[in-house]
Structure formats: C-alpha cells, structure tokens
Design an enzyme around this catalytic site. Structure first.
Site, PDB file in Angstrom:
ATOM      1  CD  GLN A  27       3.917   3.558   7.838  1.00  0.00           C
ATOM      2  OE1 GLN A  27       3.172   4.138   8.622  1.00  0.00           O
ATOM      3  NE2 GLN A  27       4.095   2.255   7.855  1.00  0.00           N
TER       4      GLN A  27
ATOM      5  CG  ASN B 294      -1.741   1.306   1.280  1.00  0.00           C
ATOM      6  OD1 ASN B 294      -2.563   1.572   0.398  1.00  0.00           O
ATOM      7  ND2 ASN B 294      -1.484   2.131   2.285  1.00  0.00           N
ATOM      8  CG  HIS B 295       2.362   2.154   3.355  1.00  0.00           C
ATOM      9  ND1 HIS B 295       1.171   1.601   3.793  1.00  0.00           N
ATOM     10  CD2 HIS B 295       3.326   1.613   4.137  1.00  0.00           C
ATOM     11  CE1 HIS B 295       1.420   0.780   4.790  1.00  0.00           C
ATOM     12  NE2 HIS B 295       2.713   0.764   5.030  1.00  0.00           N
TER      13      HIS B 295
ATOM     14  CG  HIS C 158       3.280  -7.939  13.564  1.00  0.00           C
ATOM     15  ND1 HIS C 158       2.611  -8.858  12.783  1.00  0.00           N
ATOM     16  CD2 HIS C 158       3.071  -6.748  12.979  1.00  0.00           C
ATOM     17  CE1 HIS C 158       2.057  -8.231  11.764  1.00  0.00           C
ATOM     18  NE2 HIS C 158       2.324  -6.952  11.865  1.00  0.00           N
TER      19      HIS C 158
ATOM     20  CG  ASP D 282      -1.705   5.261   0.930  1.00  0.00           C
ATOM     21  OD1 ASP D 282      -1.225   5.448   2.061  1.00  0.00           O
ATOM     22  OD2 ASP D 282      -2.742   4.590   0.703  1.00  0.00           O
TER      23      ASP D 282
ATOM     24  CG  ASP E 299       1.020  -4.347   5.882  1.00  0.00           C
ATOM     25  OD1 ASP E 299       0.828  -4.758   7.040  1.00  0.00           O
ATOM     26  OD2 ASP E 299       1.114  -3.133   5.584  1.00  0.00           O
TER      27      ASP E 299
ATOM     28  CD  GLU F  22      -2.793  -6.170   8.404  1.00  0.00           C
ATOM     29  OE1 GLU F  22      -2.766  -5.827   9.578  1.00  0.00           O
ATOM     30  OE2 GLU F  22      -2.172  -5.564   7.517  1.00  0.00           O
TER      31      GLU F  22
ATOM     32  CD  GLU G 152      -5.926   5.335  -1.958  1.00  0.00           C
ATOM     33  OE1 GLU G 152      -5.469   5.721  -3.059  1.00  0.00           O
ATOM     34  OE2 GLU G 152      -5.344   4.518  -1.221  1.00  0.00           O
TER      35      GLU G 152
END
Ligand SMILES: [Ca+2]
Ligand SMILES: [Ca+2]
Length: 553
Positions: free
Chosen positions: A218, A151-152, A356, A220, A250, A290, A257
């Site tokens: 981070q 994503n980033h 985590h 995007d 992740d 995730e 978007e």
C-alpha cells in the site's frame, strides 16, 4: 435424582414461573414498541431527509458487499446481490448505505488497496451493476456512499507499476521515494507495528525506497505533487457525477507528511477543504471522516462548514465495551463531552458500535444482549448520525476463520435464513459463516419479538421522523452514580431526558439541573425520574434504560 424425576421437577417449577411472567407482562400493561413507523412519522422523516441536511437525520448502514448477498453463485457477495436486498434495508429504516471499497484490488487489505479508482471490482459486477444499484437505492430514497481510499494505492496500481519501474516515467513522482530508508521531511514510520518495522521498502529497478504507512503493498501517494491532487479530486468528481451521495474517507488525516508530523498537518487540512469544495459543487452530498482516535473528531470539521460533514467518534465507537465491563459511564461521558464543548457549529458526530475494523458488537457486549442494546441506544440517542454495521442488527457473532487478517472475524456472510446456506449464496461462501447463524439470521429474528433485529426495528421506529435525535441540542447531566449516563436532547418544543445503565443491578442517582422542563411520561424503556428544585432524581431497573418526555403534557 433420576433424569425423569428432574424433568418432572423442572416442569413443576417452570409452570408457575411462566404464569408469573404472564402476570408481570399484564401488570406492566405497555404494548411492545412498534416495529414500523406511522405514515405521519414516515412523512416527517421524508421531509427531514430532503435537502442538504439529510445526513443529520439519516441512519446509515455500513455494508461489506462481499459478504452481503451473492447473486451469481460464486460464493462472493456482489452489487446485484446488494441491490436485491435493498427492500430489507428500507424496511429496517436505513436511509443510506456506505459500501466498503468495491474497486479492483489484489485484496491484500480487503480492498483498502485499490488498483484502479474508476472501475468496479469484477468480483462485484461491472459499472452497469453499480449504476443499477444507485438507481434502485435512490428509487427507495436510500443514499449511496462509497469508500474513498486516498492515502495510498495498491502496489498493483498502474501508477505504482510505472513509478517503481523508472525514476523518469510519467508517474515517477506520484509516490514518496528516497535514496535511503528515511527522509528528513517524512517524520513518521508505519502507522502501527502490525504494518512492519520500516515504512520504507526498497525497489531495485529505481535503486530507491518508497514510503508506506501501512503494508508495503500500500504505497503512499505523494500529495506534494500537484498532479496527484488534481487526479484524486477529479476521481471524486467522477463518482459524484455518477450520482454517488458522498464518501467515507479512509485514513484521511495521513495524506501529507512533514518533518514534524504526518497526521492532519496544515497541508492535509488544505486538501480536505479542496475536497469539500468539490462536493459542494454537487447538491446534497456529504462525507464522513475516519478519524484518528487520539486526535478525536473535532479537527476534521474545520469551521463546521468547510471540511467534513461528519466524523466518526471512535472514543465511543471502539471503547464502549469497556464502560460495561467496568460498570462505569465515565469514558462515555468523556467521549460525548467534546461533542458538546469542542465541535464548531454545524459539525455532526458520526456514532457507531461496530465496524469492519473491530470485533463484532456482540463480542464488545460480552455476549449480553442488554449491553449491545444499551450501547446502540446511546449511539442513537446522542447528538450524532448513527451508523449500523451490517449484521450487528442480528447480533452476528465473530467468525473464527480468517482469509486476509483477524478483522475478518467481523466480515462473515450475512445470514438471511436458518437454512444451511443461509440464502447468502448457492455456493460455498468465500469465508465461513459465524457460529450461531441458524439462530442469528434475518428470517428467524424477524419472527421473534425478543430478537435483536426486532429491538433494532423498534429503536429505529422510535427515532423516525423526530428531528430532535438528529439535530437537537445535547446536554450531559453529571450524576452522583457512575453506573448511569443521563443527557437531555431538545429541539424547539420537543425535549427528552435519556438515562442509560451500565449495571445489571437496579440503580438510582441524583444530578444537578437548571431550567429542565417538567418530567413527563416514559416513552422508551422503563424507569422513574423526578425533579425537586435543582435536583434530578432518576431510577432504573437493572440493565435498563429510559427516555422521558420533558415539558408540559
Ligand atoms: Ca457473486
Ligand atoms: Ca500519506
């Protein structure tokens, strides 16, 4: 009463208790469950773990390389250290590891801020060390999954440095830019308030704002740019070509978007299908999503064969502690219900009790061993691929020193021995050990038949080589007592009734069943069950669980 009198009284009272305990052990008669599989079990497991469905029968282990084992005395766990511990994982019954990100990073978000997707973080070694790890794991029939953070990137990534320096450079359109701190076609803010009030950060060099769901460090990636899609898919091919067996993806739902939404919108679904098509070009690869806990796992599966092989069931994985606090199985039933009713054919749940991102399982269990044991049984007896989080098999406690953020509580070094450095490193570790490591360590627990490690060994051995646990059908049984969970697993001629208690007190319950085979002997735990017409009666001791074999003896 003086101290010496008290000591004598304790001695007098204790001796009969020990004698009584010995009699009780003798009365029960059952030997402790084995800690290692028979050769027949292992042969069956090897067969189940061969071919494209291997991941359905595997037990995964999430490992934080930084905290697992340090090979070169700098206090930081590394790939060579992890490689040196593979025999421990093999012996435990682990079939695959998932490593938290091991790429270069400024470590603003513990490596989930990647500065280069195709090289190894020098803290952990180099590409040769990575290749050696994969080879050593494969030699032991342990698969290797990487963390894929799409994503980033990190704000330190060369792409972002270029993109933020000029609106006309090669990477100008690789991120999501706007003249104002908003954009009509980006209908969302930061993922949670933890990441700040605004998802837009100003860059003077461009006189523009860039978009970030998480920390400003981070940014995007702009997945509406075909070059970004091509490059990320090519990165995936790069690692698959190096022999990686798959990926944990992740925040994968957040890639694209739109004005109306930013989570698993159709463009993101389409990208995931492209990602799956890349994996399908290589034999026996798998990926796990995730998921967003609100959406649940179902949307990540597509048809069951065109998106994710597995998706995390966080409704169970992150909320199981509440069921024990409330002594009520209702939210576990609601976490497992969609597995039975909403998943497309072919979908595989991924189950965990720690990761985590959250406090240690031991804390979720309110520091009660029986609660963690019942919780991990549920993750291993339901229809799912279980993921063990490193150290939970020792019931490692939460740490109290944070280097990056509070999630570091569950990222402390693996304690291998009771010695002061716990054989993790010859140097001071990058983050202190959790309290209690003189007891909760591999060497001490290995020698203790009542330890959490021994329990995990027994549980993994019990499951090993039985297809029913990975792929058997699952049906949930509604009971008239909310402190118990009951379910049936079945494949071909092998069937089991599983009953789990959320209460410290003895419990019994009745539920309606149809076409249930005859209840046979208890093969795990302790309890009683019988069928009378369509009524199933079950009875468990306090804090207990039982697995009954079903069908003709
Ligand atoms: Ca090191
Ligand atoms: Ca995004």
């Amino acid at each position: 009463m003086g101290l010496s009198q008290l000591a004598r009284l304790v001695k007098v009272l204790t001796l009969p208790v020990i004698a009584l305990a010995m009699i009780l052990v003798n009365c029960s008669g059952a030997p402790p469950p084995p800690t290692h599989p028979t050769p027949e079990q292992q042969a069956s497991a090897d067969q189940l773990l061969t071919g494209p469905d291997w991941y359905r029968h595997a037990v995964f282990y999430e490992v934080n390389t930084r905290s697992f084992s340090d090979s070169n005395g700098d206090g930081i766990g590394d790939l060579a250290g992890l490689t040196s511990r593979l025999d421990y994982l093999k012996d435990l019954g682990i079939d695959a590891i998932w490593m938290m990100p091991i790429m270069p990073t400024p470590f603003f978000d513990s490596g989930y801020d990647i500065a280069d997707y195709r090289t190894i973080n020098p803290d952990y070694g180099d590409m040769a060390a990575f290749d050696a790890l994969v080879a050593a794991a494969h030699q032991r029939k342990i698969r290797v999954m990487m963390d894929l953070v799409l994503n980033h990137t990190s704000s330190e990534h060369a792409w972002f440095k270029d993109s933020s320096s000029s609106a006309t450079g090669t990477y100008a359109d690789w991120y999501v830019w706007s003249d104002t701190p908003s954009r009509a076609d980006v209908g969302c803010g930061t993922y949670s308030p933890q990441f700040g009030d605004s998802a837009w950060t100003f860059v003077p060099a461009r006189n523009q704002y860039y978009f970030h769901r998480f920390y400003p460090q981070q940014p995007d990636l702009n997945y509406r740019n075909p070059a970004v899609v091509a490059e990320t898919l090519d990165t995936v091919k790069f690692w698959l070509g190096k022999g990686v067996d798959g990926f944990r993806c992740d925040v994968i739902g957040l890639l694209f978007e739109s004005a109306t939404g930013c989570d698993m919108i159709p463009e993101t679904v389409d990208y995931i299908k492209q990602l799956r098509a890349v994996l399908d070009q290589f034999p026996d690869r798998a990926m796990v999503a995730e998921t967003d806990i609100g959406l649940g796992p179902a949307p990540y599966f597509g048809s069951g064969t065109d998106m994710f092989h597995m998706a995390f069931n966080f409704h169970y994985g992150y909320l199981w502690g509440l069921a024990f606090l409330g002594q009520n199985a209702t939210n576990v039933y609601s976490a497992l219900g969609p597995v039975v009713t909403d998943y497309p054919p072919g979908a595989q749940d991924a189950s965990l009790i720690g990761s985590h991102d959250v406090a240690r399982a031991w804390s979720h269990a309110s520091q009660l061993a029986w609660r963690q044991q019942r919780a991990v049984e549920i993750s291993m007896f339901t229809k799912a691929t279980p993921f063990v989080y490193y150290g939970d098999e020792l019931s490692v406690r939460d740490g109290t020193t944070f280097v990056v953020d509070s999630r570091d509580s569950a990222r402390t070094p693996m304690p291998w021995t009771p010695s002061p450095g716990h054989d993790f490193s010859t140097a001071t570790p990058w983050i202190p050990f959790s309290d209690g490591a003189d007891q909760t360590n591999v060497q001490t627990e290995d020698a203790d038949p009542s330890s959490m490690l021994t329990f995990y060994r027994q549980l993994l051995t019990f499951r090993r080589g039985h297809a029913v646990w990975g792929t058997g059908d699952m049906s949930l049984i509604t009971l008239d007592n909310p402190t118990l969970l009951a379910l049936v697993r079945q494949v071909a001629q092998e069937a089991y009734l599983v009953v789990e208690s959320f209460s410290e007190d003895p419990q019994q319950a009745t539920g309606q069943v149809t076409n249930l085979p005859a209840v046979g002997p208890v093969v795990w735990g302790n309890g009683q069950a019988s069928i009378d017409g369509t009524n199933l009666h079950v009875q468990l001791p306090g804090a207990g669980s039982a697995v009954f074999k079903l069908g003709a003896p």
